[in-house]
Design an enzyme around this catalytic site. Structure first.
Site, PDB file in Angstrom:
ATOM      1  N   LYS A  27      -6.330  10.101  22.673  1.00 56.07           N
ATOM      2  CA  LYS A  27      -6.310  11.408  22.019  1.00 56.07           C
ATOM      3  C   LYS A  27      -5.881  12.514  22.991  1.00 56.07           C
ATOM      4  O   LYS A  27      -5.230  13.472  22.585  1.00 56.07           O
ATOM      5  CB  LYS A  27      -7.672  11.707  21.416  1.00 56.07           C
ATOM      6  CG  LYS A  27      -8.090  10.773  20.276  1.00 56.07           C
ATOM      7  CD  LYS A  27      -7.221  10.946  19.039  1.00 56.07           C
ATOM      8  CE  LYS A  27      -6.128   9.931  18.870  1.00 56.07           C
ATOM      9  NZ  LYS A  27      -5.347  10.126  17.612  1.00 56.07           N
TER      10      LYS A  27
ATOM     11  N   SER B 222      -4.690  14.559  16.980  1.00 55.90           N
ATOM     12  CA  SER B 222      -5.529  14.244  18.123  1.00 55.90           C
ATOM     13  C   SER B 222      -6.969  14.221  17.635  1.00 55.90           C
ATOM     14  O   SER B 222      -7.246  13.837  16.494  1.00 55.90           O
ATOM     15  CB  SER B 222      -5.318  15.264  19.245  1.00 55.90           C
ATOM     16  OG  SER B 222      -6.121  14.960  20.363  1.00 55.90           O
TER      17      SER B 222
ATOM     18  N   LYS C  45       0.827  -1.203   0.000  1.00 52.64           N
ATOM     19  CA  LYS C  45       0.000   0.000   0.000  1.00 52.64           C
ATOM     20  C   LYS C  45       0.866   1.259   0.000  1.00 52.64           C
ATOM     21  O   LYS C  45       0.521   2.271  -0.623  1.00 52.64           O
ATOM     22  CB  LYS C  45      -0.951  -0.005   1.187  1.00 52.64           C
ATOM     23  CG  LYS C  45      -2.049  -1.057   1.088  1.00 52.64           C
ATOM     24  CD  LYS C  45      -2.982  -1.019   2.288  1.00 52.64           C
ATOM     25  CE  LYS C  45      -4.082  -2.069   2.178  1.00 52.64           C
ATOM     26  NZ  LYS C  45      -4.979  -2.059   3.359  1.00 52.64           N
TER      27      LYS C  45
ATOM     28  N   ASP D 285       5.239  -0.517  11.782  1.00 54.32           N
ATOM     29  CA  ASP D 285       4.005  -0.891  12.465  1.00 54.32           C
ATOM     30  C   ASP D 285       4.040  -0.259  13.854  1.00 54.32           C
ATOM     31  O   ASP D 285       4.821  -0.670  14.714  1.00 54.32           O
ATOM     32  CB  ASP D 285       3.907  -2.411  12.568  1.00 54.32           C
ATOM     33  CG  ASP D 285       2.618  -2.875  13.237  1.00 54.32           C
ATOM     34  OD1 ASP D 285       1.846  -2.013  13.714  1.00 54.32           O
ATOM     35  OD2 ASP D 285       2.394  -4.103  13.300  1.00 54.32           O
TER      36      ASP D 285
ATOM     37  N   TYR E 188     -10.400   5.486  23.387  1.00 50.82           N
ATOM     38  CA  TYR E 188     -10.031   6.405  22.307  1.00 50.82           C
ATOM     39  C   TYR E 188      -9.774   7.800  22.872  1.00 50.82           C
ATOM     40  O   TYR E 188      -8.781   8.448  22.531  1.00 50.82           O
ATOM     41  CB  TYR E 188     -11.148   6.453  21.267  1.00 50.82           C
ATOM     42  CG  TYR E 188     -10.873   7.385  20.102  1.00 50.82           C
ATOM     43  CD1 TYR E 188      -9.819   7.133  19.223  1.00 50.82           C
ATOM     44  CD2 TYR E 188     -11.676   8.503  19.881  1.00 50.82           C
ATOM     45  CE1 TYR E 188      -9.569   7.985  18.155  1.00 50.82           C
ATOM     46  CE2 TYR E 188     -11.433   9.350  18.818  1.00 50.82           C
ATOM     47  CZ  TYR E 188     -10.377   9.091  17.962  1.00 50.82           C
ATOM     48  OH  TYR E 188     -10.129   9.940  16.911  1.00 50.82           O
TER      49      TYR E 188
END
Length: 317
Positions: free
Chosen positions: A186, A155, A57, A79, A182
């Site tokens: 952030k 963020s 990719k 990664d 999450y």
């Protein structure tokens, strides 16, 4: 005062910029916001280093962007969910590249089921924060050779969902909630920018955190129809957001490009931006702003120390 806003695109933000001679290193660069950020910067003369975990990719994105913009585009497999992969990638980067002027920590994962990185960290905290923490610090020799270097951490307004839980960063004991996890990651992205600014501003290196906006990219690959419906409802329920829709990908990349190039941010950092402007401080506004816990310098230092312990390395500047 920024002349850009919600509707601005990356191309509009960079319209009067000349990035010739500058090198941008972008994580998560083969799709979504990373790809658009790279394309827009390449179109203005920047040399590009695209980083991601999928080599095929990366190569496809490099060819597409190179053919469209004429930019010099190189790739680096990394990664962010593996400390070993990050260390190997950084070693290659130091051997292959002369300098980095703009480091765009763009890659991320959002609202996934409870998962672990290769090193046992909760996946969102481990990838979104710890992976970028280690990579950024290992790439510092290249940034120190850059011209007016800037670091931009992607963020999110999702940082409103939670602060950083230092007593259980990786959900070893507490019940897992994908949105709170999450939010923690952030918030960590913002605190990381604050800590970087404290350490690097006297070297002429400045760090920023940005909220790109609500954009439908593969970041949302773990969301189901109910998650998406809830996101739309949340946006529409806030008075200031009425009439606003999700941003397009070119609009979503605009604040990243603004933070990376805006002349009004020269000699400033440790900031959180949204809609191509420094965000207001607010602990209550659901429609925007940055929470005080995300800019707390003591919390930023505590996170830095915890992150060093988790990745098994100490970084002194």
């Amino acid at each position: 005062m920024s002349t850009f806003g919600f509707d601005s695109t990356a191309d509009k933000v960079l319209a009067d910029k000349d990035l010739t001679g500058r090198t941008a290193f972008i994580t998560g660069a083969y799709s979504g916001l990373g790809h658009e950020t790279a394309r827009a910067m390449g179109a203005k003369g920047a040399s590009l280093i695209l980083s991601g975990r999928d080599e095929s990719k990366l190569e496809a994105a490099a060819k597409t962007i190179g053919d469209e913009t004429g930019a010099k585009v190189e790739t680096l497999v990394c990664d962010l969910a593996s400390l070993g992969s990050i260390r190997a990638a950084a070693e290659q980067a130091l051997a292959r590249f002369d300098h980095v002027d703009l480091l765009i920590n763009n890659a991320g994962v959002m609202a996934c089921p409870l998962s672990r990185t290769a090193d046992g960290f909760e996946l969102q905290f481990g990838t979104n924060h710890l992976g970028h923490f280690l990579l950024t610090n290992l790439l510092m020799p290249l940034l120190e050779k850059g011209e007016n270097p800037r670091i931009v951490n992607l963020s999110s307004r999702g940082h409103h969902l939670d602060s950083v839980h230092f007593d259980d960063l990786n959900y070893a004991e507490r019940d897992y909630d994908k949105w709170e996890a999450y939010g923690q990651s952030k918030t960590a992205n913002i605190l990381f920018a604050v800590a970087l600014e404290q350490r690097l501003s006297d070297k002429g290196i400045h760090a920023y955190a940005v909220h790109p906006g609500g954009i439908m990219t593969n970041l949302g690959r773990h969301l189901d129809e109910q998650d998406i419906a809830n996101l739309r409802k949340r946006m529409e329920s806030n008075a200031e957001d009425k009439g606003m829709t999700f941003k397009t990908v070119p609009q979503g990349a605009a604040t990243t490009c603004w933070a990376a190039t805006a002349p009004e941010l020269e000699d400033k950092g440790g900031l959180y931006a949204e809609d191509c402007a420094v965000a207001d401080h607010s602990d209550s506004d659901p429609s925007g702003g940055v929470r005080s816990y995300a800019l707390d310098k003591d919390a930023a230092e505590r996170l830095w120390s915890a992150s060093e312990e988790l990745v098994g390395a100490t970084f002194a500047y």
